[in-house]
Design an enzyme around this catalytic site. Sequence first.
Site, PDB file in Angstrom:
ATOM      1  N   ARG A 134       0.589  -1.300   0.098  1.00 11.63           N
ATOM      2  CA  ARG A 134       0.269   0.003   0.044  1.00 11.63           C
ATOM      3  C   ARG A 134       0.789   1.216   0.010  1.00 11.63           C
ATOM      4  O   ARG A 134       0.419   2.330  -0.501  1.00 11.63           O
ATOM      5  CB  ARG A 134      -0.859   0.034   1.230  1.00 11.63           C
ATOM      6  N   HIS A 159      16.346   2.586  20.082  1.00 15.24           N
ATOM      7  CA  HIS A 159      16.112   3.876  20.691  1.00 15.24           C
ATOM      8  C   HIS A 159      15.305   3.381  21.816  1.00 15.24           C
ATOM      9  O   HIS A 159      13.908   3.239  21.705  1.00 15.24           O
ATOM     10  CB  HIS A 159      15.528   5.003  19.883  1.00 15.24           C
ATOM     11  N   GLU A 185       6.379   4.399  24.376  1.00 18.21           N
ATOM     12  CA  GLU A 185       5.367   3.832  23.575  1.00 18.21           C
ATOM     13  C   GLU A 185       4.577   2.845  24.435  1.00 18.21           C
ATOM     14  O   GLU A 185       3.155   3.074  24.512  1.00 18.21           O
ATOM     15  CB  GLU A 185       5.854   3.296  22.273  1.00 18.21           C
ATOM     16  N   TRP A 227       5.073   8.144  15.954  1.00 22.96           N
ATOM     17  CA  TRP A 227       4.015   7.913  15.436  1.00 22.96           C
ATOM     18  C   TRP A 227       3.646   9.225  14.660  1.00 22.96           C
ATOM     19  O   TRP A 227       2.397   9.269  14.284  1.00 22.96           O
ATOM     20  CB  TRP A 227       2.973   7.629  16.534  1.00 22.96           C
ATOM     21  N   TYR A 248      -3.974   1.004  19.457  1.00 27.20           N
ATOM     22  CA  TYR A 248      -3.871   0.037  20.553  1.00 27.20           C
ATOM     23  C   TYR A 248      -4.122   0.546  21.853  1.00 27.20           C
ATOM     24  O   TYR A 248      -4.947  -0.246  22.407  1.00 27.20           O
ATOM     25  CB  TYR A 248      -2.486  -0.227  20.470  1.00 27.20           C
ATOM     26  N   CYS A 283      -0.787  -3.858  13.648  1.00 32.39           N
ATOM     27  CA  CYS A 283       0.084  -4.802  13.080  1.00 32.39           C
ATOM     28  C   CYS A 283       0.128  -6.332  14.093  1.00 32.39           C
ATOM     29  O   CYS A 283      -0.107  -7.351  13.783  1.00 32.39           O
ATOM     30  CB  CYS A 283       1.306  -4.363  12.535  1.00 32.39           C
ATOM     31  N   ARG A 340      -0.272  -9.652  12.002  1.00 34.79           N
ATOM     32  CA  ARG A 340      -0.793  -9.895  10.536  1.00 34.79           C
ATOM     33  C   ARG A 340       0.122  -9.420   9.785  1.00 34.79           C
ATOM     34  O   ARG A 340       0.340  -9.822   8.500  1.00 34.79           O
ATOM     35  CB  ARG A 340      -2.002  -9.059  10.461  1.00 34.79           C
ATOM     36  N   SER A 341       0.951  -8.073  10.095  1.00 39.05           N
ATOM     37  CA  SER A 341       2.063  -7.572   9.156  1.00 39.05           C
ATOM     38  C   SER A 341       3.366  -7.354   9.878  1.00 39.05           C
ATOM     39  O   SER A 341       3.250  -6.686  10.953  1.00 39.05           O
ATOM     40  CB  SER A 341       1.505  -6.423   8.575  1.00 39.05           C
ATOM     41  N   ASP A 375       7.215  -5.966   9.516  1.00 36.51           N
ATOM     42  CA  ASP A 375       8.386  -5.140   9.086  1.00 36.51           C
ATOM     43  C   ASP A 375       9.587  -5.862   9.894  1.00 36.51           C
ATOM     44  O   ASP A 375       9.816  -5.194  10.909  1.00 36.51           O
ATOM     45  CB  ASP A 375       7.968  -3.770   9.220  1.00 36.51           C
ATOM     46  N   ASN A 388       8.944  -4.262  18.362  1.00 40.79           N
ATOM     47  CA  ASN A 388       7.853  -5.060  19.138  1.00 40.79           C
ATOM     48  C   ASN A 388       8.151  -6.218  20.019  1.00 40.79           C
ATOM     49  O   ASN A 388       7.742  -6.400  20.889  1.00 40.79           O
ATOM     50  CB  ASN A 388       7.001  -5.695  17.621  1.00 40.79           C
ATOM     51  N   ALA A 447       8.426   3.443   5.742  1.00 44.62           N
ATOM     52  CA  ALA A 447       6.988   3.325   4.748  1.00 44.62           C
ATOM     53  C   ALA A 447       5.955   3.792   5.493  1.00 44.62           C
ATOM     54  O   ALA A 447       5.647   3.126   6.212  1.00 44.62           O
ATOM     55  CB  ALA A 447       7.133   2.025   4.232  1.00 44.62           C
TER      56      ALA A 447
END
Length: 282
Positions: free
Chosen positions: A21, A56, A63, A85, A99, A164, A184-185, A187, A195, A281
């Site tokens: 996308r 970082h 977050e 963000w 979230y 994600c 689901r996705s 990077d 994460n 991206a």
Amino acid sequence: MKSYLELLNDVLETGVDKSDRTGTGTRSVFGRMLRMALDPSEPGGGFPLLTTKRLHTKSILHELLWFVAGDTNAKTLQREGVTIWDEWADENGELGPIYGAQWRRWRAAPPGDEADAATGRPMAVEIDQLARLVEMIRRDRDSRRLVLSAWNVGELAAMKLPPCHLLAQFNVQREQLHCLVTMRSCDVFLGLPFNVASYALLTMMMAQVTDLEPGELVFSLGDTHVYHNHFEQARLQLSREPRPLPRMTINPAVKSLFDFRYEDFKLEGYDPHPRIVAPIAV
């Protein structure tokens, strides 16, 4: 974190080139698993903060605390010098019901036919998933329903970025709290290291307030990809030898999940390779 580097290499060497996308393009594999022990006494165990490039950690911590607080406005993070963000926020810093909103204020219709007097529509109730989850772990450690979800289908269109990492399931084994994260996705170069560290921290926090020890962190990855404009940076990272994992200590005096503050966390022994810059991206 050799398993992370193996995954990164797997994507580069066996992945399929796909459009996406953002218009950047990715190289992608589907359906991968990543496992790591949070107990430093286990082989390869410790706090899973990537050492083949500097992360970082201030952004990761702020977050996570932002999520736990139920906040969805990027200006809160900006005040702490965290900008991760900003690309998705509107001019007021709003991100929609992402979230934090789903973790603390999942909106659902109540049982029965109770309606709002002004509109005649069903009255929505807000469910604090995190508070419920902590109570469930304390009350029934054998439960198979210790689930935290961010994938609220009815509110996806209002989110600036659909989740994600959409699901986390906790499980207690031998007085250890384990966590399985479903993405689901993924990077792999930019997002996944954040994460992993974030859910490691959340598991440690949850374990502390429920009188358990942190156990294993597992990631179940759907579309697992590297963006085309990250290939050079990814190969640089693969050329580096991992260093010993650092240690994360948490203030033991904190007994409520919602009382943790940035100052309650102390990272020791973090000696990573230099930072690797790559564009995000959007």
